[in-house]
Each structure stands twice: as structure tokens, then as C-alpha cells.
Design a protein around this motif. Structure first.
Motif, short mmCIF file in Angstrom:
data_model
loop_
_atom_site.label_atom_id
_atom_site.label_comp_id
_atom_site.label_asym_id
_atom_site.label_seq_id
_atom_site.Cartn_x
_atom_site.Cartn_y
_atom_site.Cartn_z
N ASN A 107 2.47 7.59 10.54
CA ASN A 107 2.19 8.86 9.89
C ASN A 107 0.69 9.10 10.05
O ASN A 107 -0.02 8.26 10.60
N ILE A 108 0.22 10.25 9.59
CA ILE A 108 -1.18 10.61 9.79
C ILE A 108 -1.80 11.06 8.47
O ILE A 108 -1.22 11.87 7.74
N ALA A 109 -2.98 10.53 8.18
CA ALA A 109 -3.73 10.89 6.97
C ALA A 109 -5.12 11.38 7.39
O ALA A 109 -5.55 11.21 8.53
N VAL A 110 -5.81 11.97 6.43
CA VAL A 110 -7.14 12.51 6.73
C VAL A 110 -8.12 11.37 7.03
O VAL A 110 -7.95 10.23 6.59
N LEU A 111 -9.14 11.71 7.75
CA LEU A 111 -10.23 10.80 8.10
C LEU A 111 -11.15 10.62 6.90
O LEU A 111 -11.35 11.55 6.13
N PRO A 112 -11.76 9.44 6.72
CA PRO A 112 -12.83 9.34 5.72
C PRO A 112 -13.90 10.40 6.00
O PRO A 112 -14.35 10.54 7.14
N LEU B 110 0.84 -1.19 0.00
CA LEU B 110 0.00 0.00 0.00
C LEU B 110 0.88 1.24 0.00
O LEU B 110 2.03 1.20 0.44
N PRO B 111 0.37 2.36 -0.49
CA PRO B 111 1.16 3.59 -0.48
C PRO B 111 1.45 4.04 0.96
O PRO B 111 0.74 3.65 1.90
N THR B 112 2.46 4.84 1.13
CA THR B 112 2.82 5.32 2.48
C THR B 112 2.80 6.83 2.59
O THR B 112 2.83 7.36 3.71
N ASP B 113 2.74 7.55 1.47
CA ASP B 113 2.66 9.01 1.52
C ASP B 113 1.29 9.42 2.05
O ASP B 113 0.27 8.86 1.62
N PRO B 114 1.22 10.37 2.98
CA PRO B 114 -0.07 10.73 3.59
C PRO B 114 -1.16 11.12 2.60
O PRO B 114 -2.31 10.73 2.76
N TYR C 201 -12.46 2.82 3.34
CA TYR C 201 -11.57 2.49 4.46
C TYR C 201 -11.62 0.99 4.75
O TYR C 201 -10.59 0.33 4.91
N VAL C 202 -12.83 0.44 4.78
CA VAL C 202 -12.99 -0.99 5.00
C VAL C 202 -12.39 -1.78 3.83
O VAL C 202 -11.71 -2.80 4.04
N ALA C 203 -12.59 -1.30 2.60
CA ALA C 203 -12.04 -1.99 1.43
C ALA C 203 -10.51 -2.00 1.48
O ALA C 203 -9.87 -3.02 1.15
N GLY D 85 -4.53 9.01 2.27
CA GLY D 85 -5.84 9.62 2.44
C GLY D 85 -6.74 9.42 1.24
O GLY D 85 -7.96 9.27 1.38
N ALA D 86 -6.13 9.37 0.04
CA ALA D 86 -6.91 9.16 -1.18
C ALA D 86 -7.46 7.75 -1.27
O ALA D 86 -8.37 7.49 -2.06
N LEU D 87 -6.94 6.84 -0.46
CA LEU D 87 -7.45 5.46 -0.45
C LEU D 87 -8.86 5.38 0.13
O LEU D 87 -9.61 4.48 -0.19
#
Length: 414
Positions: A280-285, A154-158, A171-173, A162-164
Motif C-alpha cells: 500500500n502507499i502512505a504519505v512521505l515524511p 504496526l498499523p496497515t491503514d494508509p 520514520y527511523v523510529a 502515514g501518521a507514524l
């Protein structure tokens, strides 16, 4: 834990409203605070040094227990000088505003414009009395293990992470892909998904008139279904926060992501120091949301009401809120700080130098707050218990939902 809040009803609580708080003239005053989270020792010491003769003592209990203890004390006409009340419970206490000192008598109304309107309004009773001053705000984000994401392909850049997950279904997928690639768990519990998602809507358990909508609110039903979907897909480690099992799971990399209100960042650092730089931290769904935050209130017959208010006003002023944010990631409730470089440029070395300030500013600025009813925490407990049963494998999502409906009805009827 189902709290017998309703058993204390209006009559019992009103019984202690006949007392009148007075400010002691003594030069030696001890202010007692009851709550569920310790005050900053640094700030307390700073205040005591600047105010000789004033001492601050705290009595800290578990989250639910602290509020039950306060309710019981207020019902018997007792209580501390300062009460720390979580936003989840504030509806109950605001509903019985007469047992608290109306902070307008000390000029608190002049402070309103400094705070986030929806956080301030949560501490104001229907008659306009000001019950509590808001402390922090619990904006949310997703913390993730970059090393574990990399192993899963999986990507690691925030930004890419977040785009995932623009939605909770995404998020579940993503979690399914992670579990398929690693055989490990993706989240700590299904109820964490439910709690975060249910806090993003403009309605939760009651409508603006106080009418219960927990059974018909589509936001609640969807949050439940997404929590169940995460469990059914094998994403959940079934560990609850504030438990040794959760601490171990975070430290050992048992889970790859955590839904983190701002205040939880410090908990992760404290419980898993060996994972520094791996998060690291990404945005919330859905990007925005709030989980947590509290108010500081003064019971009606507090012995040192004036000194208590003076301390609260100082502690929640911009300079101290900024200091607390730097110290423990406790996010400010004062919007003027959201343009302060000390916040906007604040990064966390533990979380790979993530721009913590900017992330949580974005999370809280678009909030559409939901009404908080006097029995919200009772309802919340039953939903969390229900998802716990699904997580444990003792009930299906459908059967547990039916039981939650019955359990909530029983609890509210008392």
C-alpha cells in the motif's frame, strides 16, 4: 561513478555551437533519441502511424553513462535529434545552452503556462533560451508491505501508517520498532533516505546565485544524519536500485518500505509481480518532495530539428501525458491534469487500490524547488558514495562525512 563533466568545460562545448540545426525536407525521417529511459512504445507507434515517413529510434544507456555520452558527443559537434536529460543533470546542460536549439524559435514559449512553473524553469537558460521541455515529475511517497507491517504489530491503514512518520526521525523510529519485532530490514539503503529528504528543501547543493552550499546547508547535514541513523539502527538492507539485489529484496520481502517516486511504482510491479496486493502507499515524511523527472532537448545541429520539436510538443501535450500516466505511473508536469478525474480517481490494484493520483498530486503541489547547479550530480555522487561506505560498515558517519567533503572539493576542482 564520478563523471568528468568539468573536463568538457565551456571551450569544448562551445566548439559545437557554431553548427546550425536544420529541418530535413525529406518525407522519410528517422528521429534518433538518446536517453536513459525508453519512450512509450504505444505512443511512439501512435505518432508514427499518424505521421507517415517519421520513425523514432532510441538509444538507451545507464543513467550516468547516457549523460556522459551526450556530453562527449556535443563536445565533438555530434549528437542525436532528441536528447533526454534528467533533472539532476539539467543544470550542466542549461549552463551550456548554446549547444542546443533554442526552442523559442519553434514557438515553445507559448507552452510555458501549461506546465508546473518550477519544472518549466529548470529547462530555461539565464539568457532566456528554452533548452528543454519537461516530461514527468517525480513526486514521492512511501510504499509499504501491509503483510509485514501486520506481523510486526504496526498499523496497515494508509492514514494510520502515514501518521507514524510526520518527520524522518519518526520514520527511523518506526523502522527500529519493525526491526526489533521481525529481525528484518526496513529500508533498501541509507542513501535513499538522504536523497529523498535532501530533495525536500528549497536549497540543496548550490544557492540561487550558484554558490556551493553543500557543506553548510543544514538540510543536507540533517539528511545525512538521518540516513546514517537509519543505517546505524540496522534498518538498511544496503541494496541499490536498478540492481538484481534490489529486485530480489523487493520480491522476497527483505525490505518493508520503499521511498517511491511515482515512476518507481512500475519498477516494483515489474520486478515483484508476486507481491501484488501486499503493498500500500502512505504519505512521505514531510509530505512533499520530488525525485526525478527529465527534459527533452534538441542539440544545436540536430539534422531534423523541426520534426524533433513537433514530436516533443505532441508527446508532452496533456493527452499524451495522461496516457503515459495510466500506462506507467509517469506523473504529469501539467497542473491542469491534477483536477482531471482520470488522475484524481486513479488507483493502483497492485498497491491495494491506493489512490495514486491524489497521493502524488499532494506530493508535488507544495514543492519549493531548489536551484540545480551545473555540478550537482558530481556532488550527489560523492554523498551517495559516502553513505554507501557507512552502509558497508567501512566508515563511521563522521569519518565518511569528512571524506565526502574532501572528495567533493577534489572532484569540483577537476
Amino acid at each position: 561513478m564520478s563523471l568528468a563533466i568539468t573536463a568538457l568545460g565551456g571551450t569544448a562545448l562551445a566548439a559545437c555551437s557554431s553548427g546550425s540545426g536544420s529541418s530535413s525536407s525529406s518525407s522519410n525521417v528517422t528521429l534518433n533519441m538518446w536517453g536513459f529511459a525508453e519512450l512509450s512504445k504505444t505512443l511512439v507507434k501512435q505518432y508514427e502511424q499518424a505521421h507517415p515517413g517519421i520513425k523514432i529510434q532510441t538509444k538507451i544507456s545507464d543513467y550516468d553513462a547516457s549523460h556522459q555520452t551526450l556530453l562527449t558527443a556535443l563536445a565533438s559537434g555530434k549528437g542525436p535529434d532528441i536528447a533526454q536529460i534528467a533533472i539532476d543533470y539539467m543544470g550542466e546542460f542549461v549552463d551550456h545552452a548554446s549547444v542546443f536549439t533554442d526552442l523559442r524559435k519553434f514557438g515553445a514559449a507559448a507552452l510555458k503556462s501549461e506546465y508546473l512553473a518550477w519544472r518549466w524553469n529548470g529547462g530555461v537558460a539565464s539568457d532566456g533560451s528554452i533548452v528543454g521541455i519537461p516530461t514527468d515529475v517525480g513526486g514521492m511517497a512511501i510504499a509499504y508491505r501491509t503483510d509485514l507491517f501486520k506481523k510486526a504489530g504496526l498499523p496497515t491503514d494508509p492514514a494510520a501508517v502515514g501518521a507514524l512518520w510526520p518527520t524522518w526521525e519518526d520514520y527511523v523510529a518506526t523502522g527500529k520498532k519493525y526491526v526489533a519485532a521481525t529481525g528484518k530490514k526496513f529500508i533498501d539503503s541509507g542513501k535513499a533516505v538522504f536523497r529523498a529528504e535532501s530533495n525536500q528543501g528549497d536549497l540543496k547543493y548550490v544557492d540561487a546565485a550558484g554558490k556551493p552550499v553543500y557543506a553548510t546547508n543544514p538540510q543536507i547535514r540533517k539528511s545525512w544524519e538521518d540516513g546514517v541513523a537509519a543505517i546505524d539502527a540496522g534498518l538498511s538492507a544496503n541494496v541499490a536500485t536498478y540492481t538484481p539485489q534490489w529486485d530480489a529484496a523487493v520480491a522476497k520481502g527483505t525490505v518493508a518500505t520503499l521511498i517511491v517516486p511515482a515512476w518507481m511504482l512500475t519498477q516494483v510491479e515489474q520486478q515483484a509481480p508476486g507481491t501484488k496486493g501486499k503493498w500500500n502507499i502512505a504519505v512521505l515524511p514531510g509530505k512533499v518532495g520530488n525525485d526525478g523527472g527529465s527534459f527533452l532537448a534538441i542539440p544545436k545541429n540536430a539534422p531534423h530539428a523541426q520534426q524533433a520539436y513537433d514530436f516533443i510538443k505532441w508527446l508532452e501535450a496533456p493527452a499524451q501525458q495522461l496516457a503515459l500516466f495510466k500506462e506507467s505511473n509517469t506523473f504529469p508536469t501539467i497542473p491542469a491534469l491534477y483536477t482531471d478525474p482520470a488522475v484524481t480517481r486513479f488507483t493502483s490494484p497492485f498497491f491495494s487500490n491506493a489512490p495514486v493520483g491524489k497521493i502524488y498530486i499532494a506530493s508535488v503541489q507544495g514543492m519549493k524547488p531548489h536551484p540545480v547547479g551545473p555540478q550537482d550530480r558530481i556532488v550527489e555522487n560523492q554523498f551517495e558514495n559516502g553513505l554507501g561506505r557507512v552502509d558497508q560498515g567501512s566508515q563511521s558517519g563522521a569519518k565518511s562525512w569528512s571524506q565526502v567533503m574532501s572528495d567533493v572539493k577534489r572532484e569540483l576542482q577537476g
